[in-house]
Motif scaffolding. Sequence first.
Motif, PDB file in Angstrom:
ATOM      1  N   GLU A  41      40.334  -4.289  47.160  1.00 30.05           N
ATOM      2  CA  GLU A  41      39.408  -4.070  48.278  1.00 30.05           C
ATOM      3  C   GLU A  41      39.758  -2.831  49.092  1.00 30.05           C
ATOM      4  O   GLU A  41      38.878  -2.158  49.636  1.00 30.05           O
ATOM      5  CB  GLU A  41      39.377  -5.309  49.180  1.00 30.05           C
ATOM      6  CG  GLU A  41      38.608  -6.471  48.574  1.00 30.05           C
ATOM      7  CD  GLU A  41      37.173  -6.099  48.213  1.00 30.05           C
ATOM      8  OE1 GLU A  41      36.479  -5.464  49.031  1.00 30.05           O
ATOM      9  OE2 GLU A  41      36.746  -6.449  47.098  1.00 30.05           O
ATOM     10  N   LYS A  42      41.029  -2.516  49.160  1.00 29.18           N
ATOM     11  CA  LYS A  42      41.432  -1.299  49.866  1.00 29.18           C
ATOM     12  C   LYS A  42      40.868  -0.056  49.185  1.00 29.18           C
ATOM     13  O   LYS A  42      40.475   0.917  49.846  1.00 29.18           O
ATOM     14  CB  LYS A  42      42.954  -1.221  49.918  1.00 29.18           C
ATOM     15  CG  LYS A  42      43.479  -0.012  50.672  1.00 29.18           C
ATOM     16  CD  LYS A  42      45.005  -0.015  50.717  1.00 29.18           C
ATOM     17  CE  LYS A  42      45.538   1.211  51.443  1.00 29.18           C
ATOM     18  NZ  LYS A  42      47.028   1.227  51.482  1.00 29.18           N
ATOM     19  N   ALA A  43      40.795  -0.094  47.854  1.00 26.35           N
ATOM     20  CA  ALA A  43      40.316   1.059  47.089  1.00 26.35           C
ATOM     21  C   ALA A  43      38.793   1.122  47.012  1.00 26.35           C
ATOM     22  O   ALA A  43      38.235   2.198  46.753  1.00 26.35           O
ATOM     23  CB  ALA A  43      40.891   1.018  45.673  1.00 26.35           C
ATOM     24  N   ARG A  44      38.126   0.002  47.231  1.00 25.76           N
ATOM     25  CA  ARG A  44      36.680  -0.060  46.993  1.00 25.76           C
ATOM     26  C   ARG A  44      35.881   1.021  47.725  1.00 25.76           C
ATOM     27  O   ARG A  44      35.009   1.657  47.117  1.00 25.76           O
ATOM     28  CB  ARG A  44      36.143  -1.445  47.350  1.00 25.76           C
ATOM     29  CG  ARG A  44      34.651  -1.562  47.138  1.00 25.76           C
ATOM     30  CD  ARG A  44      34.138  -2.958  47.302  1.00 25.76           C
ATOM     31  NE  ARG A  44      32.689  -3.000  47.084  1.00 25.76           N
ATOM     32  CZ  ARG A  44      32.012  -4.086  46.785  1.00 25.76           C
ATOM     33  NH1 ARG A  44      32.642  -5.235  46.644  1.00 25.76           N
ATOM     34  NH2 ARG A  44      30.713  -4.033  46.604  1.00 25.76           N
ATOM     35  N   PRO A  45      36.102   1.277  49.020  1.00 28.55           N
ATOM     36  CA  PRO A  45      35.278   2.309  49.695  1.00 28.55           C
ATOM     37  C   PRO A  45      35.386   3.686  49.056  1.00 28.55           C
ATOM     38  O   PRO A  45      34.419   4.458  49.071  1.00 28.55           O
ATOM     39  CB  PRO A  45      35.837   2.310  51.122  1.00 28.55           C
ATOM     40  CG  PRO A  45      36.496   0.991  51.290  1.00 28.55           C
ATOM     41  CD  PRO A  45      37.046   0.636  49.949  1.00 28.55           C
ATOM     42  N   PHE A  46      36.557   3.997  48.495  1.00 28.97           N
ATOM     43  CA  PHE A  46      36.729   5.300  47.854  1.00 28.97           C
ATOM     44  C   PHE A  46      35.985   5.381  46.526  1.00 28.97           C
ATOM     45  O   PHE A  46      35.596   6.464  46.091  1.00 28.97           O
ATOM     46  CB  PHE A  46      38.220   5.576  47.633  1.00 28.97           C
ATOM     47  CG  PHE A  46      39.014   5.614  48.903  1.00 28.97           C
ATOM     48  CD1 PHE A  46      39.030   6.752  49.691  1.00 28.97           C
ATOM     49  CD2 PHE A  46      39.748   4.506  49.318  1.00 28.97           C
ATOM     50  CE1 PHE A  46      39.755   6.800  50.877  1.00 28.97           C
ATOM     51  CE2 PHE A  46      40.475   4.536  50.493  1.00 28.97           C
ATOM     52  CZ  PHE A  46      40.479   5.680  51.277  1.00 28.97           C
ATOM     53  N   VAL A  47      35.781   4.224  45.907  1.00 32.61           N
ATOM     54  CA  VAL A  47      35.061   4.175  44.625  1.00 32.61           C
ATOM     55  C   VAL A  47      33.554   4.152  44.863  1.00 32.61           C
ATOM     56  O   VAL A  47      32.794   4.814  44.146  1.00 32.61           O
ATOM     57  CB  VAL A  47      35.511   2.951  43.805  1.00 32.61           C
ATOM     58  CG1 VAL A  47      34.718   2.851  42.507  1.00 32.61           C
ATOM     59  CG2 VAL A  47      37.012   3.046  43.489  1.00 32.61           C
ATOM     60  N   THR A  48      33.111   3.435  45.875  1.00 30.21           N
ATOM     61  CA  THR A  48      31.672   3.352  46.120  1.00 30.21           C
ATOM     62  C   THR A  48      31.077   4.691  46.562  1.00 30.21           C
ATOM     63  O   THR A  48      29.873   4.912  46.390  1.00 30.21           O
ATOM     64  CB  THR A  48      31.339   2.276  47.172  1.00 30.21           C
ATOM     65  OG1 THR A  48      32.081   2.527  48.361  1.00 30.21           O
ATOM     66  CG2 THR A  48      31.675   0.882  46.635  1.00 30.21           C
ATOM     67  N   THR A  49      31.891   5.587  47.099  1.00 34.01           N
ATOM     68  CA  THR A  49      31.364   6.918  47.409  1.00 34.01           C
ATOM     69  C   THR A  49      30.906   7.628  46.137  1.00 34.01           C
ATOM     70  O   THR A  49      30.043   8.506  46.191  1.00 34.01           O
ATOM     71  CB  THR A  49      32.418   7.795  48.110  1.00 34.01           C
ATOM     72  OG1 THR A  49      33.563   7.958  47.266  1.00 34.01           O
ATOM     73  CG2 THR A  49      32.850   7.177  49.422  1.00 34.01           C
ATOM     74  N   ILE A  50      31.474   7.240  45.010  1.00 31.90           N
ATOM     75  CA  ILE A  50      31.065   7.794  43.715  1.00 31.90           C
ATOM     76  C   ILE A  50      29.935   6.965  43.120  1.00 31.90           C
ATOM     77  O   ILE A  50      28.873   7.481  42.764  1.00 31.90           O
ATOM     78  CB  ILE A  50      32.244   7.817  42.722  1.00 31.90           C
ATOM     79  CG1 ILE A  50      33.471   8.514  43.331  1.00 31.90           C
ATOM     80  CG2 ILE A  50      31.829   8.470  41.402  1.00 31.90           C
ATOM     81  CD1 ILE A  50      33.246   9.915  43.750  1.00 31.90           C
TER      82      ILE A  50
END
Length: 261
Positions: free
Chosen positions: A48-57
């Motif tokens: 979940e910590k990484a999710r926002p960085f992935v959803t930008t893509i």
Amino acid sequence: MSISTLPGSLAGKRGLVIGIANEHSIAAGCARAFAQAGAVLTATYLNEKARPFVTTITDALPCDILMPCDVQAEGQLEAVFEAITQRWGKLDFVLHSIAFAPAADLHSRVVDCSAQGFATAMDVSCHSFLRTAKLAEPLMVAGGTLLAMTYIGSERVIPHYGIMGPVKAALESCVRYTAVELGPKKIRVNAISPGPIATRAASGIEHFSDLLDTAAREAPEKELVKIEDCGDLAAFLVSDAARMLTGTIIPIDGGEHLLGA
């Protein structure tokens, strides 16, 4: 001419991308290239910590499925493939772009690495590729492509690359063996070997900036490879235009691999 008739088109194809960490990761460059060529994607994020960085893509792509996937968490990789089975019932290609070694083992001499650190690096960086291939096989009913990411530290001793050198060598061997085993099912297996790229994962390697400087200075093309270059190659490799290419480790480094150790 429509995209579906272009050589290398991925129109109508469905693919899984494992390993997007942020907008600068190699997997992000590949995901964008797959989408531009017409593919629809499933993508994963580590936690979940990484999710926002992935959803930008992924928010800007045709991404049907987005799920967590820590390959060391029991059942998460299998859950991704179950979701693909339920949603699509097939899969045309997979990009496996993950690697990890505990910092203490990565920064030590290879002979000093711990058994647990070595096992962790092999599990995440190599064996998870084999697990992925096994799960993808029944979904690739009309053939498909598996792609891994490697580095020339698999065959040369690169200062400070440490334990990841032997691990990437094992990964490349798995690529070759898997290509032979899955070839009769028209499943192709290749690895891309980029030159050094300033990704978050690479930042864990000590003195990585020296590798970047050396590559920019010594590669025949006199510039660093970009994630977009890796994406263009990956999109070609998963397309029908590369249908007779398998079991190959393909460098994309501006020619740096030509220069010897």
